[in-house]
Structure formats: structure tokens, C-alpha cells
Design a protein around this motif. Structure first.
Motif, PDB file in Angstrom:
ATOM      1  N   GLY A  95      38.929  64.339 -18.004  1.00 39.38           N
ATOM      2  CA  GLY A  95      38.475  64.394 -16.624  1.00 39.38           C
ATOM      3  C   GLY A  95      37.955  65.736 -16.148  1.00 39.38           C
ATOM      4  O   GLY A  95      37.303  66.467 -16.888  1.00 39.38           O
ATOM      5  N   SER A  96      38.284  66.067 -14.914  1.00 39.98           N
ATOM      6  CA  SER A  96      37.671  67.197 -14.212  1.00 39.98           C
ATOM      7  C   SER A  96      38.340  68.537 -14.512  1.00 39.98           C
ATOM      8  O   SER A  96      39.455  68.599 -15.035  1.00 39.98           O
ATOM      9  N   ASN A  97      37.601  69.595 -14.150  1.00 36.50           N
ATOM     10  CA  ASN A  97      38.095  70.977 -14.171  1.00 36.50           C
ATOM     11  C   ASN A  97      38.511  71.458 -15.565  1.00 36.50           C
ATOM     12  O   ASN A  97      39.495  72.179 -15.714  1.00 36.50           O
ATOM     13  N   LEU A  98      37.748  71.060 -16.569  1.00 36.20           N
ATOM     14  CA  LEU A  98      38.004  71.549 -17.921  1.00 36.20           C
ATOM     15  C   LEU A  98      37.380  72.928 -18.105  1.00 36.20           C
ATOM     16  O   LEU A  98      36.309  73.217 -17.569  1.00 36.20           O
ATOM     17  N   CYS A  99      38.053  73.760 -18.867  1.00 34.08           N
ATOM     18  CA  CYS A  99      37.515  75.064 -19.251  1.00 34.08           C
ATOM     19  C   CYS A  99      37.498  75.109 -20.774  1.00 34.08           C
ATOM     20  O   CYS A  99      38.556  75.069 -21.408  1.00 34.08           O
ATOM     21  N   ILE A 100      36.318  75.161 -21.355  1.00 33.79           N
ATOM     22  CA  ILE A 100      36.160  75.066 -22.804  1.00 33.79           C
ATOM     23  C   ILE A 100      35.699  76.404 -23.365  1.00 33.79           C
ATOM     24  O   ILE A 100      34.705  76.970 -22.909  1.00 33.79           O
ATOM     25  N   GLY A 101      36.430  76.897 -24.346  1.00 32.90           N
ATOM     26  CA  GLY A 101      36.036  78.118 -25.028  1.00 32.90           C
ATOM     27  C   GLY A 101      35.196  77.796 -26.245  1.00 32.90           C
ATOM     28  O   GLY A 101      35.574  76.963 -27.062  1.00 32.90           O
ATOM     29  N   TYR A 102      34.044  78.444 -26.347  1.00 35.52           N
ATOM     30  CA  TYR A 102      33.149  78.224 -27.486  1.00 35.52           C
ATOM     31  C   TYR A 102      32.484  79.552 -27.822  1.00 35.52           C
ATOM     32  O   TYR A 102      32.108  80.308 -26.924  1.00 35.52           O
ATOM     33  N   ASP A 103      32.334  79.827 -29.123  1.00 35.15           N
ATOM     34  CA  ASP A 103      31.837  81.130 -29.571  1.00 35.15           C
ATOM     35  C   ASP A 103      30.568  81.561 -28.848  1.00 35.15           C
ATOM     36  O   ASP A 103      30.372  82.740 -28.567  1.00 35.15           O
TER      37      ASP A 103
END
Length: 206
Positions: A95-103
């Protein structure tokens, strides 16, 4: 030249071409960040794409280190389609408000924004990308101010580098699956990460 002017000049460096399917596809321009990303992958590595069908795995891991999703990379390196597919799956499930770390999250956010299928969903769910702490220091100064978790209040103390621990651990089976059938390769990887998740779960109470 002032510090800000130097940062602007560095961020504005462009490259002439973008390989089809690259994580930078859809970006209005490519900064020095993506140039360094390309330089980190030597051309010699691409030779294995003609030898092996599955050339690696693309994973999504939560902040506690639990494995969420795994997909095979087929005769290629890290293409945008893998991250786009996983991003779509994460939004659908969590769902909402995801924070995704990607290089290369700074540039990949533009790829997501230009996707006719994913952009509306990402905007509606307030999706956010960051560049992991360790990888962030390979990005230019202006990029770090906008994308490094050190400068993002909502990121807390998270470093977004859980995938690096996963890849290091997965080296335990790398040599055994190179010539395995697709079934036995998947079986070995699944058993490995089943054990990985069990260890992570046991450590939560410590």
C-alpha cells in the motif's frame, strides 16, 4: 565557482546514449550518478549473459532483512523491468507511504514517473525512493542532499543496505547453482533464504 555552482555543474553532466531497458530509461537527462553506475559494471561481465540463462537474482528485502520477493534476471544485468515489476508488486501488497532504497533511486524515480502504468499508482500512494547510505557516497553532492537517507527525516536511522547482506550470504550457493537445472537452482535459493529468514526471525527477540 561556488560550492552550489560546482554541484549544479556536476549534476548536469550528460551522457549521449541510454541502453534500452536500462534503469535510466525515462529520465529527462542522465547525471553523473548514472554514469558512475554504468562504470561500476565492467563490459567483460556482459559476456556471461550469452553463457547462462539466469544471470542473477533481483530481490526486495524489508528493513528487518526478511526476504519479500525474488525474481530471476534473464540474460541481462539490472534492467528497469525488474525494479518496475517489484515496485508494482510492493505497492499492490503493502500500500501507501513506502520508502524504497535502490542504488540508483535518484534516477530510477524518473523512470517510474514516466511509466504510464506505474506513475499514477506511485503518485497516489506517496511512493518515495532513496539512495542507500553506502551507495550514496558515490553520488554527487547535490544528489545526496535530495536522496541520501542521512538528510531525509522520515528515513530515521535506516541505511537501506539490507540487500547487500543478502547478496553476500547468497554467495554460499553461487558455485553450486551455476550448472544446475532451473528447478534445482530455484530449490537451492529458496532453501537458502528460508534459512536466512529463520535466522532473522530468531534474532528479532534478542
Amino acid at each position: 565557482m561556488s560550492t552550489h555552482d560546482e554541484a549544479d555543474a556536476e549534476a548536469a553532466e550528460l551522457v549521449e546514449t541510454i541502453d534500452p531497458g536500462d534503469v535510466a530509461d525515462g529520465a529527462s537527462f542522465v547525471t553523473v550518478c548514472i554514469q558512475r553506475w554504468w562504470n561500476a559494471g565492467p563490459e567483460e561481465q556482459k559476456r556471461m549473459w550469452q553463457i547462462f540463462v539466469e544471470t542473477g537474482i533481483f530481490v526486495a528485502v524489508c528493513r528487518h532483512g526478511f526476504m519479500l520477493y525474488i525474481c530471476d534476471m534473464i540474460q541481462s544485468g539490472e534492467l528497469a523491468k525488474y525494479e518496475l515489476a517489484l515496485t508494482d508488486k510492493l505497492i499492490n501488497v503493502y500500500g501507501s507511504n513506502l520508502c524504497i532504497g535502490y542504488d540508483i533511486g535518484c534516477t530510477f524515480s524518473s523512470t517510474v514517473s514516466s511509466s504510464p502504468l506505474l506513475a499514477p499508482k506511485a503518485h497516489a500512494t506517496n511512493l518515495r525512493f532513496v539512495v542507500p547510505s553506502f551507495h550514496g557516497h558515490a553520488h554527487n553532492r547535490r544528489c545526496q542532499l535530495d536522496w541520501h537517507p542521512l538528510y531525509i527525516t522520515d528515513a530515521g536511522l535506516e541505511d537501506f543496505e539490507a540487500c547487500e547482506s543478502v547478496f553476500s550470504f547468497s554467495n554460499l550457493v553461487a558455485a553450486t547453482v551455476c550448472n544446475a537445472t532451473a528447478f534445482h537452482r530455484h530449490q537451492a535459493i529458496e532453501e537458502l533464504f528460508k534459512y536466512w529468514d529463520e535466522q532473522k526471525y530468531a534474532n528479532l527477540s534478542r
